[in-house]
Motif scaffolding. Structure first.
Motif, short mmCIF file in Angstrom:
data_model
loop_
_atom_site.label_atom_id
_atom_site.label_comp_id
_atom_site.label_asym_id
_atom_site.label_seq_id
_atom_site.Cartn_x
_atom_site.Cartn_y
_atom_site.Cartn_z
N ALA A 34 4.68 9.11 28.52
CA ALA A 34 4.80 7.90 29.35
C ALA A 34 4.82 6.65 28.49
CB ALA A 34 3.65 7.84 30.35
N THR A 35 4.01 6.63 27.44
CA THR A 35 3.98 5.49 26.52
C THR A 35 5.32 5.35 25.80
OG1 THR A 35 1.60 5.78 26.23
CG2 THR A 35 2.74 4.46 24.58
N CYS A 36 5.90 6.47 25.39
CA CYS A 36 7.22 6.44 24.71
C CYS A 36 8.30 5.94 25.68
CB CYS A 36 7.57 7.83 24.19
SG CYS A 36 6.53 8.37 22.83
N GLU A 37 8.26 6.42 26.90
CA GLU A 37 9.22 5.96 27.90
C GLU A 37 9.08 4.46 28.13
OE1 GLU A 37 9.29 8.30 31.50
OE2 GLU A 37 9.23 10.16 30.32
N GLU A 38 7.85 3.99 28.19
CA GLU A 38 7.57 2.55 28.36
C GLU A 38 8.12 1.75 27.18
OE1 GLU A 38 6.17 -1.10 29.84
OE2 GLU A 38 6.41 0.83 30.85
N LEU A 39 7.89 2.24 25.96
CA LEU A 39 8.41 1.57 24.77
C LEU A 39 9.93 1.49 24.83
CD1 LEU A 39 8.03 0.33 21.95
CD2 LEU A 39 8.08 2.68 21.04
N ASN A 40 10.60 2.59 25.17
CA ASN A 40 12.06 2.59 25.26
C ASN A 40 12.56 1.66 26.36
OD1 ASN A 40 12.64 4.28 23.07
ND2 ASN A 40 12.28 6.11 24.30
N GLU A 41 11.85 1.60 27.46
CA GLU A 41 12.22 0.69 28.54
C GLU A 41 12.07 -0.76 28.09
OE1 GLU A 41 13.74 -0.66 32.03
OE2 GLU A 41 13.73 1.42 31.31
N ARG A 42 11.04 -1.05 27.34
CA ARG A 42 10.83 -2.42 26.84
C ARG A 42 11.93 -2.80 25.84
NH1 ARG A 42 5.31 -4.76 27.41
NH2 ARG A 42 4.29 -3.44 28.96
N PHE A 43 12.32 -1.86 24.98
CA PHE A 43 13.44 -2.12 24.07
C PHE A 43 14.69 -2.45 24.87
CE2 PHE A 43 11.69 0.91 20.57
CZ PHE A 43 11.07 -0.14 19.92
N GLY A 50 8.93 10.20 16.60
CA GLY A 50 8.32 9.52 15.47
C GLY A 50 9.21 8.51 14.77
N PHE A 51 10.44 8.34 15.23
CA PHE A 51 11.36 7.42 14.59
C PHE A 51 11.90 6.42 15.60
CE2 PHE A 51 11.56 11.12 11.85
CZ PHE A 51 11.56 10.57 10.59
N ILE A 52 12.01 5.18 15.16
CA ILE A 52 12.72 4.18 15.95
C ILE A 52 14.14 4.17 15.41
CG2 ILE A 52 12.94 1.73 16.49
CD1 ILE A 52 9.87 1.57 16.34
N GLN A 53 15.09 4.45 16.32
CA GLN A 53 16.48 4.61 15.93
C GLN A 53 17.35 3.53 16.57
OE1 GLN A 53 17.06 8.53 17.45
NE2 GLN A 53 15.92 9.50 15.81
N ILE A 54 18.45 3.24 15.91
CA ILE A 54 19.41 2.27 16.43
C ILE A 54 20.23 2.93 17.54
CG2 ILE A 54 21.44 0.88 15.86
CD1 ILE A 54 20.26 0.71 12.97
N VAL A 55 20.38 2.21 18.63
CA VAL A 55 21.21 2.67 19.75
C VAL A 55 22.48 1.84 19.74
CG1 VAL A 55 21.39 2.85 22.27
CG2 VAL A 55 19.21 3.29 21.14
N SER A 56 23.59 2.48 19.40
CA SER A 56 24.85 1.74 19.35
C SER A 56 25.57 1.74 20.69
CB SER A 56 25.77 2.33 18.27
OG SER A 56 26.00 3.70 18.51
N ASP A 57 25.24 2.72 21.54
CA ASP A 57 25.91 2.83 22.84
C ASP A 57 24.90 3.33 23.87
OD1 ASP A 57 27.65 3.26 24.97
OD2 ASP A 57 28.46 5.12 24.13
N PRO A 58 24.52 2.48 24.83
CA PRO A 58 23.52 2.89 25.82
C PRO A 58 23.92 4.14 26.62
CG PRO A 58 23.90 0.53 25.95
CD PRO A 58 24.93 1.09 25.00
#
Length: 175
Positions: free
Chosen positions: A7-16, A28-36
């Protein structure tokens, strides 16, 4: 505890996403999203499907591929193809189709394509997979001798990584 972490990871991704930051957290990695759309339809389901320890080698090679792409290191597509090869080998073994005398990805693809396997994959799928290994993985995995060093463009690299993720998703979902 696992549910709280997820849930915390989903929240982090939603905030991004809401902050319009092209980032996503996976394993464990923050990755670049080039295409949603690619993130939602391919990457996210891919990471969810390989969360089981059985797919650990797939995860290791795909994370290496992404890390190499994002840090502009050599041959990220090679590692994406390795991840895909591991998927094919694991499925072949799990289904009891591995004979033990296979000498490469193509023969494991044969196992998935075989009538004995109920044609787990079709002829055209087998052809597409063989092209990834023959034209990408083999080209990057063998020394070029005196020929120019093979290199892929960023777009080609993205395509190989996304294709490997998509094939992985497709194959695991059929199991």
């Amino acid at each position: 505890m696992n549910r709280l972490f997820e849930a915390t990871c989903e929240e982090l991704n939603e905030r991004f996403k809401r902050a319009k930051l092209p980032l996503s957290y996976h394993n464990g990695f923050i990755q670049i999203v080039s295409d949603p759309m690619t993130e939602e339809k391919i990457s996210k389901p891919f990471w969810e499907l390989i969360a089981n320890s059985k797919w650990k080698n797939v995860e290791i090679d795909m994370m290496e591929a992404i890390d190499r792409r994002e840090s502009a290191q050599r041959d990220p597509a090679f590692y994406a193809a390795k991840a895909l090869e591991s998927v094919i080998k694991i499925i072949s073994k799990d289904k009891g189709w591995t004979r033990g005398n296979e000498r490469g990805a193509s023969q494991f693809i044969d196992n998935l394509q075989s009538v004995k396997s109920g044609a787990f994959i079709t002829d055209w799928e087998a052809d597409c997979l063989r092209l990834i290994f023959g034209k990408v993985r083999n080209e990057l995995g063998h020394g070029p001798g005196g020929e120019p060093m093979p290199e892929l463009t960023l777009e080609q690299t993205d395509w190989v990584i996304e294709a490997a993720m998509s094939w992985t998703k497709s194959l695991i979902e059929r199991m």
